[in-house]
Motif scaffolding. Sequence first.
Motif, PDB file in Angstrom:
ATOM      1  N   GLU A 102       0.829  -1.211   0.000  1.00 12.98           N
ATOM      2  CA  GLU A 102       0.000   0.000   0.000  1.00 12.98           C
ATOM      3  C   GLU A 102       0.863   1.260   0.000  1.00 12.98           C
ATOM      4  O   GLU A 102       0.609   2.194  -0.758  1.00 12.98           O
ATOM      5  N   ILE A 103       1.877   1.274   0.839  1.00  7.37           N
ATOM      6  CA  ILE A 103       2.747   2.453   0.930  1.00  7.37           C
ATOM      7  C   ILE A 103       3.464   2.689  -0.397  1.00  7.37           C
ATOM      8  O   ILE A 103       3.492   3.811  -0.912  1.00  7.37           O
ATOM      9  N   LEU A 104       4.033   1.619  -0.947  1.00  7.16           N
ATOM     10  CA  LEU A 104       4.808   1.757  -2.183  1.00  7.16           C
ATOM     11  C   LEU A 104       3.930   2.054  -3.396  1.00  7.16           C
ATOM     12  O   LEU A 104       4.414   2.565  -4.402  1.00  7.16           O
ATOM     13  N   SER A 105       2.649   1.751  -3.301  1.00  5.94           N
ATOM     14  CA  SER A 105       1.725   1.981  -4.418  1.00  5.94           C
ATOM     15  C   SER A 105       1.055   3.347  -4.375  1.00  5.94           C
ATOM     16  O   SER A 105       0.330   3.695  -5.302  1.00  5.94           O
ATOM     17  N   ASP A 106       1.284   4.099  -3.334  1.00  3.84           N
ATOM     18  CA  ASP A 106       0.620   5.397  -3.164  1.00  3.84           C
ATOM     19  C   ASP A 106       1.572   6.528  -3.549  1.00  3.84           C
ATOM     20  O   ASP A 106       2.482   6.870  -2.790  1.00  3.84           O
ATOM     21  N   PRO A 107       1.383   7.131  -4.721  1.00  3.21           N
ATOM     22  CA  PRO A 107       2.306   8.186  -5.163  1.00  3.21           C
ATOM     23  C   PRO A 107       2.310   9.422  -4.269  1.00  3.21           C
ATOM     24  O   PRO A 107       3.270  10.181  -4.276  1.00  3.21           O
ATOM     25  N   THR A 108       1.281   9.619  -3.473  1.00  3.71           N
ATOM     26  CA  THR A 108       1.257  10.788  -2.585  1.00  3.71           C
ATOM     27  C   THR A 108       2.225  10.625  -1.412  1.00  3.71           C
ATOM     28  O   THR A 108       2.512  11.595  -0.721  1.00  3.71           O
ATOM     29  N   LEU A 109       2.740   9.422  -1.204  1.00  4.81           N
ATOM     30  CA  LEU A 109       3.647   9.178  -0.077  1.00  4.81           C
ATOM     31  C   LEU A 109       5.119   9.217  -0.461  1.00  4.81           C
ATOM     32  O   LEU A 109       5.990   9.016   0.381  1.00  4.81           O
ATOM     33  N   VAL A 110       5.408   9.497  -1.719  1.00  2.00           N
ATOM     34  CA  VAL A 110       6.784   9.420  -2.209  1.00  2.00           C
ATOM     35  C   VAL A 110       7.732  10.351  -1.447  1.00  2.00           C
ATOM     36  O   VAL A 110       8.911  10.032  -1.282  1.00  2.00           O
TER      37      VAL A 110
END
Length: 109
Positions: free
Chosen positions: A50-58
């Motif tokens: 989930e973390i790696l798939s969320d571009p807003t968390l980059v």
Amino acid sequence: MAIFRTGRTIGSDRTPERAVLGDDGRWRLTWLPELPLTRDQAVAGLRLDEILSDPTLVDSRVAIAEAATCADRIGIIVEQAVIRLWKRTLTSLALCAVAMTRMGLKRAG
């Protein structure tokens, strides 16, 4: 994040990846099937996805630190997870392209 569990499957509302309970009582992630896991490790693997798939968390240092913790819980490093998940994405896209071609649909663009 919404992790859900049904009988022999653990999933997430943010990613198509799953964890499946094997006959040996160990969980296996769809993106890392060779690694038998505990239930807690399987949840950590889904959270990592989930973390790696969320571009807003980059750019989120907190999210990157959580990703490292999740990766450590399942016995890999974040970079391995990134590569594995990217390869699964590429495979899925290729399969979609093949299916579209067989159905006679044209690619957009």
